[in-house]
Design a protein around this motif. Sequence first.
Motif, PDB file in Angstrom:
ATOM      1  N   GLY A 144       0.779  -1.193  -0.004  1.00  0.00           N
ATOM      2  CA  GLY A 144       0.002   0.084  -0.077  1.00  0.00           C
ATOM      3  C   GLY A 144       0.870   1.331  -0.055  1.00  0.00           C
ATOM      4  O   GLY A 144       2.088   1.173   0.170  1.00  0.00           O
ATOM      5  N   LEU A 145       0.102   2.391  -0.291  1.00  0.00           N
ATOM      6  CA  LEU A 145       1.113   3.612  -0.442  1.00  0.00           C
ATOM      7  C   LEU A 145       0.292   4.787   0.802  1.00  0.00           C
ATOM      8  O   LEU A 145      -0.731   4.500   0.616  1.00  0.00           O
ATOM      9  N   HIS A 146       1.248   5.486   1.125  1.00  0.00           N
ATOM     10  CA  HIS A 146       0.591   6.298   2.266  1.00  0.00           C
ATOM     11  C   HIS A 146      -0.129   7.354   1.457  1.00  0.00           C
ATOM     12  O   HIS A 146      -1.116   7.974   2.390  1.00  0.00           O
ATOM     13  N   ILE A 152       8.400   9.206  -2.413  1.00  0.00           N
ATOM     14  CA  ILE A 152       7.322   8.362  -2.473  1.00  0.00           C
ATOM     15  C   ILE A 152       7.249   7.159  -1.631  1.00  0.00           C
ATOM     16  O   ILE A 152       8.309   6.384  -1.707  1.00  0.00           O
ATOM     17  N   ASN A 153       6.314   6.952  -0.913  1.00  0.00           N
ATOM     18  CA  ASN A 153       6.367   5.916   0.268  1.00  0.00           C
ATOM     19  C   ASN A 153       5.685   4.667  -0.097  1.00  0.00           C
ATOM     20  O   ASN A 153       4.554   4.735  -0.683  1.00  0.00           O
ATOM     21  N   LEU A 213      10.791   5.445  -2.720  1.00  0.00           N
ATOM     22  CA  LEU A 213      11.574   5.939  -4.036  1.00  0.00           C
ATOM     23  C   LEU A 213      11.532   7.504  -3.902  1.00  0.00           C
ATOM     24  O   LEU A 213      10.741   7.891  -3.721  1.00  0.00           O
ATOM     25  N   GLN A 214      12.992   7.935  -4.079  1.00  0.00           N
ATOM     26  CA  GLN A 214      13.291   9.343  -3.961  1.00  0.00           C
ATOM     27  C   GLN A 214      13.687   9.456  -5.548  1.00  0.00           C
ATOM     28  O   GLN A 214      14.564   9.108  -6.111  1.00  0.00           O
ATOM     29  N   ILE A 215      13.069  10.816  -5.861  1.00  0.00           N
ATOM     30  CA  ILE A 215      13.432  11.320  -7.202  1.00  0.00           C
ATOM     31  C   ILE A 215      14.171  12.563  -6.740  1.00  0.00           C
ATOM     32  O   ILE A 215      13.423  13.345  -6.168  1.00  0.00           O
ATOM     33  N   LYS A 262      -1.583   0.221  -5.277  1.00  0.00           N
ATOM     34  CA  LYS A 262      -2.529   1.109  -6.085  1.00  0.00           C
ATOM     35  C   LYS A 262      -2.225   2.491  -6.881  1.00  0.00           C
ATOM     36  O   LYS A 262      -2.523   2.691  -7.743  1.00  0.00           O
ATOM     37  N   GLY A 263      -0.664   2.696  -6.167  1.00  0.00           N
ATOM     38  CA  GLY A 263       0.045   3.867  -7.089  1.00  0.00           C
ATOM     39  C   GLY A 263       0.009   5.358  -6.355  1.00  0.00           C
ATOM     40  O   GLY A 263      -1.321   5.515  -5.506  1.00  0.00           O
ATOM     41  N   THR A 264       0.875   5.926  -6.556  1.00  0.00           N
ATOM     42  CA  THR A 264       0.826   7.350  -6.242  1.00  0.00           C
ATOM     43  C   THR A 264       0.755   8.302  -7.251  1.00  0.00           C
ATOM     44  O   THR A 264       1.728   7.992  -8.161  1.00  0.00           O
TER      45      THR A 264
END
Lengths: 115, 113
Positions: B5-7, B21-22, B75-77, B105-107
């Motif tokens: 899952g994503l925060h 992005i977590n 993920l760090q961009i 589900k995606g961010t």
Amino acid sequence: GAGVSQSPSNKVTEKGKDVELRCDPISGHTALYWYRQRLGQGLEFLIYFQGNSAPDKSGLPSDRFSAERTGESVSTLTIQRTQQEDSAVYLCASSLRGVGTGELFFGEGSRLTVL
Amino acid sequence: GESVGLHLPTLSVQEGDNSIINCAYSNSASDYFIWYKQESGKGPQFIIDIRSNMDKRQGQRVTVLLNKTVKHLSLQIAATQPGDSAVYFCAELQGGGADGLTFGKGTHLIIQP
């Protein structure tokens, strides 16, 4: 081309009709996957082919869904008696040897709309 | 239930800033993680992967961090660009087998000019 190719890119059909979606994987890739992506959602695994082994069909949502692959080349995903809830983008991916051994290369998907 | 899952469903950052992005996962047996980027109307594109025997892996402008203690992936961009606007998915492999690759589900990352 060098990438995964899918056709048709868009398909509109009436409820109850059968549809066939095609995937051409990257040449030499032994693994091929089908995923379903509903609007605004993540990817839902459907089926996996690896070389000449029996496919992993554990993700197919119902017996209306089936898929075939000819050797290590083209695959077709067939949905019989389509329902409105089948509307989604169907993504195909291929991999040189399989998950965990390298990345999956995705096609641009086939967008299915069932009226 | 979904194990990945994503925060945050949407993340908005200024162009040039760094993005993080977590992703949280629940299966401690997962041993392989992947980040994918999906631009509108296209299929997901591999960004970077990491195995569970690593804590950090760097690519071009991207870094993936894995914290197995709290089962967290990020993920760090660096220096985000307009072309970074996309939906980012994390995925985990829960042991062998294709159906072990579970996607979140995606961010949606939005880059503000």
